[in-house]
Design an enzyme around this catalytic site. Structure first.
Site, mmCIF file in Angstrom:
data_model
loop_
_atom_site.group_PDB
_atom_site.id
_atom_site.type_symbol
_atom_site.label_atom_id
_atom_site.label_comp_id
_atom_site.label_asym_id
_atom_site.label_seq_id
_atom_site.Cartn_x
_atom_site.Cartn_y
_atom_site.Cartn_z
ATOM 1 N N GLU A 174 34.779 55.964 38.525
ATOM 2 C CA GLU A 174 34.127 56.544 37.341
ATOM 3 C C GLU A 174 35.145 56.891 36.254
ATOM 4 O OE1 GLU A 174 31.188 59.589 38.186
ATOM 5 O OE2 GLU A 174 31.467 60.481 36.206
ATOM 6 N N HIS B 218 33.584 60.292 27.476
ATOM 7 C CA HIS B 218 33.080 59.374 28.483
ATOM 8 C C HIS B 218 32.858 57.981 27.896
ATOM 9 C CE1 HIS B 218 31.625 59.856 32.538
ATOM 10 N NE2 HIS B 218 30.672 58.980 32.298
ATOM 11 N N LYS C 50 27.975 67.922 41.957
ATOM 12 C CA LYS C 50 28.407 66.523 41.885
ATOM 13 C C LYS C 50 29.698 66.446 41.075
ATOM 14 C CE LYS C 50 28.390 62.058 40.327
ATOM 15 N NZ LYS C 50 29.187 61.471 39.232
#
Ligand code: MEV
Length: 395
Positions: free
Chosen positions: A47, A339, A225
């Site tokens: 990720e 991101h 998470k």
């Protein structure tokens, strides 16, 4: 066949039906100060932004003195399920009465662990009432020292089962480690100066985000998470069992009957941000694939940890840092800005961009705020055509 860093014969001995190996990016998070010592943190993760966010958060925490950690001993629980007794409560007492015999039988299975100061050290018993009638559940408490412990605990649980059957008159079915490792906890906390985190409003946003997650399982799942993003990256990089860590973390988060957060963010009396975390940490620094996988060995060298407890404490600090990075972004500018530029690069690659074109296309998509496969393909086409006409012009 090029299998990367994991030789095929080694892979073939690790699991069954091996056809290759599966590489994941390995990054190193920086800026970590844990118990006054600098750490580099290897993370294997697919990720984008995780390594950058951990490093950024660790830098903020460093301004407040870094992370402080502690942990319990490395005690895992082996469960033995006994059914079919007419007197489960008396059977429970008989099992407890035979504690010395049961612990000795367990410890006979692993003289090495015992010689290192570990081994089975206690018993707990409970009667549970199920749809299949009463069951006696015996917990064998085993100090696993520097191994994760599944093999050691499962072997011991299987070995003591006949004694338990004899004592109870019942039948033993399951004999297996529990991943809800409530006796193997790692903890970390940090104080982040208000100005380092971005001022009073950001502190406020993070504290409110923490309060939101503490009360709402939908948010708590995502909050946790984020914590696991960091922890699992390191767990994978050291070839520990990440499924065990995830199962343990979520079960621990729900241990009081309602799923909640593994971490808490508060305001100090001076208005600084204070974060803390506690979670089960069944990891090892020896045994399993930890000392056979070549990259895991390198990861442990980078971490410079000797014991499983040390590794667990570093993991708790990494989880807290990762959580801080996410909450700061969420409470401040939102996570998409950081991101998206990495995400855009992935999209550009997936659309077929190569070399310099990857960054070029990604940057254009971010500028346009159109980070999509169709747009990436259009941009690649545009640049290729422009490249061709430029070449023709030079001819
Ligand atoms: C994304 O992988 C993780 C976050 O969703 C965590 C969070 O919301 O706290 C950003």
């Amino acid at each position: 066949m090029n299998t990367g860093s994991l030789p095929l014969d080694l892979a073939d001995r690790m699991i069954e039906n091996v056809v290759g190996s599966f590489p994941v990016p390995l990054g190193v998070a920086v800026n970590f100060l844990i118990n006054d010592r600098d750490f580099l943190i290897p993370m294997a993760i697919e990720e984008p932004s995780v390594v950058a966010a951990a490093s950024y958060a660790a830098k903020m925490a460093r301004e407040g003195g870094g992370f402080r950690t502690n942990s319990t001993a490395s005690v895992m629980i082996g469960q033995i399920q006994t059914v079919g007794m007419s007197d489960p409560y008396a059977a429970k007492v008989r099992v407890m009465q035979a504690k010395t015999e049961i612990l000795k039988k367990a410890n006979d299975q692993d003289p090495l662990l015992v010689s290192l100061g570990g081994g089975a050290e206690d018993l707990e018993t409970k009667v549970i009432h199920t749809s299949e009638g009463p069951m006696l559940i015996t917990h064998l408490l085993v100090d696993c020292k520097d191994v994760m412990g599944a093999n050691a605990v499962n072997t011991m649980a299987e070995a003591v089962a006949p004694i338990i059957e004899r004592l109870t008159g019942g039948r033993v079915y399951l004999r297996i480690i529990s991943n809800l490792a409530t006796k193997r906890l790692a903890r970390a906390w940090c104080l982040v100066p208000r100005d380092a985190v971005g001022g009073e409003e950001v502190v406020d946003g993070i504290v409110k985000a923490s309060a939101f997650a503490a009360e709402d399982p939908y948010r708590a799942a995502t909050h946790n998470k984020g914590i696991l993003n960091g922890i699992i990256g390191v767990v994978v990089a050291t070839c520990n069992d990440h499924r065990a860590i995830e199962a343990g973390a979520h079960a621990f988060a729900a241990r009081n009957g309602r799923y909640t957060t593994l971490s808490t963010w508060e305001r100090s009396d001076k208005g600084d941000l204070v974060g803390s975390i506690e979670l089960p940490m069944a990891v090892g620094t020896i045994g399993g694939a930890v000392r056979t996988h070549p990259i895991a060995k390198i990861s442990l060298k980078i971490l410079r940890v000797e014991t499983a407890r040390e590794l667990g404490e570093v993991l708790a600090a990494v989880g807290l840092a990762q959580n801080l990075g996410a909450l700061r972004a969420l409470a401040h500018e939102g996570i998409q800005r950081g991101h998206m530029s990495l995400h855009a690069r992935n999209i550009a690659v997936a659309a077929g961009a190569k070399g310099q074109l990857i960054d070029q296309v990604a940057e254009e998509m971010v500028q346009e705020k159109k980070i999509r496969m169709d747009r990436a393909k259009e941009l690649i086409q545009k640049h290729r055509l422009a490249g061709k006409s430029e070449t023709r012009g030079n001819e």
